[in-house]
Write an enzyme that holds these catalytic residues in place. Structure first.
Site, PDB file in Angstrom:
ATOM      1  N   THR A  75       0.924  -1.064   0.012  1.00 23.89           N
ATOM      2  CA  THR A  75      -0.252  -0.158  -0.099  1.00 23.89           C
ATOM      3  C   THR A  75       0.890   1.369  -0.052  1.00 23.89           C
ATOM      4  OG1 THR A  75      -0.030   0.107   2.455  1.00 23.89           O
ATOM      5  CG2 THR A  75      -1.570  -1.290   1.636  1.00 23.89           C
ATOM      6  N   LYS A 125     -13.259  18.618   9.735  1.00 24.24           N
ATOM      7  CA  LYS A 125     -14.332  18.945  10.988  1.00 24.24           C
ATOM      8  C   LYS A 125     -14.629  20.105  11.438  1.00 24.24           C
ATOM      9  CE  LYS A 125     -12.701  14.373  11.770  1.00 24.24           C
ATOM     10  NZ  LYS A 125     -11.553  13.796  11.450  1.00 24.24           N
ATOM     11  N   GLU A 162      -5.868  -3.459  -0.618  1.00 25.52           N
ATOM     12  CA  GLU A 162      -6.452  -4.739   0.144  1.00 25.52           C
ATOM     13  C   GLU A 162      -7.498  -5.592  -0.091  1.00 25.52           C
ATOM     14  OE1 GLU A 162      -5.435  -1.521   1.141  1.00 25.52           O
ATOM     15  OE2 GLU A 162      -4.399  -1.353   2.925  1.00 25.52           O
ATOM     16  N   TRP A 205     -19.401  17.530   9.737  1.00 26.37           N
ATOM     17  CA  TRP A 205     -18.218  17.006   8.797  1.00 26.37           C
ATOM     18  C   TRP A 205     -18.397  17.532   7.387  1.00 26.37           C
ATOM     19  CZ3 TRP A 205     -17.317  11.001   9.582  1.00 26.37           C
ATOM     20  CH2 TRP A 205     -16.981  10.781  10.912  1.00 26.37           C
TER      21      TRP A 205
HETATM   22  P1  AMP Z   1      -4.995   2.134  -3.028  1.00 24.30           P
HETATM   23  O1  AMP Z   1      -4.896   1.130  -1.960  1.00 24.30           O
HETATM   24  O2  AMP Z   1      -3.595   3.028  -2.823  1.00 24.30           O
HETATM   25  O3  AMP Z   1      -5.721   2.006  -4.282  1.00 24.30           O
HETATM   26  O4  AMP Z   1      -6.063   3.533  -2.056  1.00 24.30           O
HETATM   27  C1  AMP Z   1      -7.238   3.115  -1.557  1.00 24.30           C
HETATM   28  C2  AMP Z   1      -8.181   4.252  -1.491  1.00 24.30           C
HETATM   29  O5  AMP Z   1      -8.292   5.157  -2.571  1.00 24.30           O
HETATM   30  C3  AMP Z   1      -9.417   3.972  -0.743  1.00 24.30           C
HETATM   31  O6  AMP Z   1      -9.490   3.653   0.489  1.00 24.30           O
HETATM   32  C4  AMP Z   1     -10.143   5.337  -1.075  1.00 24.30           C
HETATM   33  O7  AMP Z   1      -9.750   6.368  -0.211  1.00 24.30           O
HETATM   34  C5  AMP Z   1      -9.563   5.958  -2.366  1.00 24.30           C
HETATM   35  N1  AMP Z   1     -10.315   5.519  -3.619  1.00 24.30           N
HETATM   36  C6  AMP Z   1     -10.424   4.630  -4.583  1.00 24.30           C
HETATM   37  N2  AMP Z   1     -11.159   4.507  -5.486  1.00 24.30           N
HETATM   38  C7  AMP Z   1     -12.011   5.664  -5.138  1.00 24.30           C
HETATM   39  C8  AMP Z   1     -13.058   6.301  -5.828  1.00 24.30           C
HETATM   40  N3  AMP Z   1     -13.575   5.995  -6.892  1.00 24.30           N
HETATM   41  N4  AMP Z   1     -13.493   7.594  -4.962  1.00 24.30           N
HETATM   42  C9  AMP Z   1     -12.869   8.037  -3.944  1.00 24.30           C
HETATM   43  N5  AMP Z   1     -11.789   7.560  -3.373  1.00 24.30           N
HETATM   44  C10 AMP Z   1     -11.494   6.250  -3.813  1.00 24.30           C
END
Ligand code: AMP
Length: 542
Positions: free
Chosen positions: A185, A439, A330, A444
């Site tokens: 990640t 916040k 994940e 929020w």
């Molecule tokens: P990663 O594991 O680096 O792909 O990051 C995952 C995170 O990206 C998620 O927990 C979200 O916060 C964000 N994310 C992924 N897809 C979207 C989406 N379509 N809209 C908003 N946030 C997203």
């Protein structure tokens, strides 16, 4: 009583075996890193993957060992995945956009034995090699003619290296729960954490993703993953395309608007998938050059929130259906996707785009809930916010080497760190990352809502909202914007435009115009860096 059906473990190499048997002549077309367009077939990919698997075995790689790939989307990268998993090892995808020290950190944490890479990254690796003691050989995805002189340990051109083996090799017969892939990640806080996919999780996720409400792949399909293989399994496409027999088009190193457009058109691509940043480049290029799509039907947008203006441009200007998807490393990674359920098929205009702006609903294999901070489930009314939690066979149960300890709650759910609402039809809407939500006075404010609203303005190319300390309200939103090429932004006019669309108390207290907004290695807005840039900034409302 047990069922009496055969035990057929869900192993990744069965996908390429199936593709070679049923769709053997189906093409895999890549823009090679060397330049020319390269064409091959699933049958040949399998043959060469068998050679590569045998060569890995000769090299002393054993089941469970990690083999790193730091590479663009090309046929050679694809072959290497089937080879690595087919002999029982684990592909570890490294994102080249990480800082070099992060690359060294994860390669050491993974204890990568071999590192396979593209010509592009040879200089980067030469600078890093001293920090990568576990890597005993570098394989460069090229041929002898293009192989540069390099001091990388035991460096060899991939074509020469696999030529040293034949394809007389039997795929490993292992437990479907055996590890197959490793992806770290982005680690915006603390060290990166390794998500260790299994054969089973990858196969199940790819089956779920091929379905009509997701990628909608079939033997007559043509798909171009702009999303790289190093972004969480390229959202399944490296597996779901061969699984369904769809033609696979790989864009290589060139992800600019003109290059992506050229491949979408010349290969008659029907489905594509990627993060908003690449679509921004593509749409800007098409607007400037007056281009239209002749074959594209479906565009999956995910990784960060798809701005409404982008969804509208694809659908109304270009006639391409947008599927807004959400997920995370994940989750293999897709957790929800925005197809239209039958009861909502009548929606049009704004009501339709309101729905398309949500991150969609969970496919089979994903269970979803929203909880308050005490773990109590919240109603699916489209209004109540909660912590978004997920469970399923393609969701991580823990991180590699136990980093982060137990990551599941008492009900076995994984807390995604996202804040979301879910409506009565199951459509989920991400309102923020838990750490990015603003916040203000006990309420929020969603930074994503404000960003989407700002980019709907015709002069705004990109927008980011961060919370800034405020003595009375705790935090107030600051809007940071990048103007479109050749345009200027008047902050007051932009706020007036936004004031017609969102509640007054949610409006940002100020607008700052910048040339560029920082991004993370996975193309998301880097709010950590943005907050740092504005750490000495004071709001005019104080
Ligand atoms: P990663 O594991 O680096 O792909 O990051 C995952 C995170 O990206 C998620 O927990 C979200 O916060 C964000 N994310 C992924 N897809 C979207 C989406 N379509 N809209 C908003 N946030 C997203």
């Amino acid at each position: 009583m047990l069922g009496l059906m055969q035990n057929w473990p869900l192993l990744i190499h069965k996908i390429i075996d199936h593709a070679a048997t049923q769709h053997g002549g189906r093409e895999v077309v890549s823009r090679s890193v060397e330049g020319p367009i390269h064409r091959t077939t699933y049958r040949d990919i399998r043959q060469r993957a068998l050679r590569c698997a045998k060569r890995l075995t000769q090299e002393g790689i054993r089941p469970g060992d990690r083999v790193a790939t730091l590479a663009w989307n090309t046929w050679r990268h694809l072959e290497s995945w089937y080879a690595i998993t087919g002999m029982g090892a684990v592909y570890h995808t490294i994102n080249p956009r990480l800082f070099p020290d992060q690359i060294a950190w994860i390669a050491n944490h993974a204890e990568d034995r071999i590192l396979m890479t593209d010509l592009t990254f040879v200089p980067l690796l030469e600078a890093l090699a001293d920090k990568l003691p576990t890597v005993r050989r570098y394989v460069v995805f090229t041929d002898a003619a293009h192989m540069p002189a390099t001091k990388l340990k035991n460096a060899v051109a991939y074509e020469d290296w696999i030529a040293e083996a034949d394809e007389d090799f039997r795929w490993i017969d292992c437990d479907e729960n055996a590890a197959a892939g490793l992806c770290y990640t982005s680690g915006t806080t603390g060290n990166p954490k390794g998500v260790l996919y299994s054969h089973r999780s990858n196969v199940l996720h790819s089956m779920a993703m091929s379905a009509p409400d997701c990628l909608g792949l079939g033997a007559r399909g043509v798909i171009l993953p702009v999303v790289p293989l190093f972004h969480a399994n390229s959202w399944s496409i490296a597996f779901s395309a061969p699984m369904s027999g769809a033609k696979l088009v790989m864009p290589g190193a060139k992800l600019d608007g003109a290059s992506v457009y050229e491949m979408l058109e010349s290969e008659q691509v029907q489905v594509t998938a990627g993060v908003p940043t690449v679509w921004l480049m593509l749409l800007q290029y098409m607007e400037k050059e007056g281009k239209r799509f002749s074959h594209l039907k479906r565009c999956v947008i995910g990784g960060s929130a798809a701005p409404r203006a982008m969804i509208e441009a694809f659908e109304t200007v270009h006639g391409v259906e947008v599927f807004h998807a959400w997920g995370m490393t994940e989750m293999s990674p897709v957790g929800s996707i925005g197809s239209i359920k039958p009861g909502l098929a009548h929606l049009q205009g704004d009501a339709l785009f309101d729905l398309k702006e949500t991150q969609g609903f969970a496919p089979f294999t994903v269970e979803m809930r929203i909880d308050d901070d005490q773990g109590r489930p919240q109603p699916w009314d489209g209004k109540t916010f909660g912590r978004l939690k997920v469970k399923g066979p393609c969701v991580a149960g823990g991180y590699f080497r136990g980093e982060g300890g137990n990551i599941l709650d008492a009900n076995g759910f994984f807390d995604t760190g996202d804040i979301a609402t879910i409506d009565e039809n199951g459509y989920m809407r991400i309102t923020d990352r838990a750490k990015d939500v603003i916040k203000s006075g006990g309420e929020w404010i969603s930074s994503i809502d404000l960003e989407n609203c700002a980019v709907a303005h015709p002069d705004v190319a990109e927008a980011a909202v961060i919370g800034v300390r405020h003595p009375k309200w705790d935090e107030r939103p600051l809007l940071v914007v990048v103007p479109k090429e050749g345009r200027t932004i008047d902050g007051a006019a932009l706020l007036a435009f936004m004031g017609e669309r969102i509640a007054r108390w949610q409006l940002p207290d100020d607008v700052q115009v910048v040339a560029e907004i920082p991004h993370t290695a996975t193309g998301k807005i880097n709010k950590l860096r943005l907050r740092d840039t504005f750490k000495d900034y004071t709001l005019p409302t104080i």
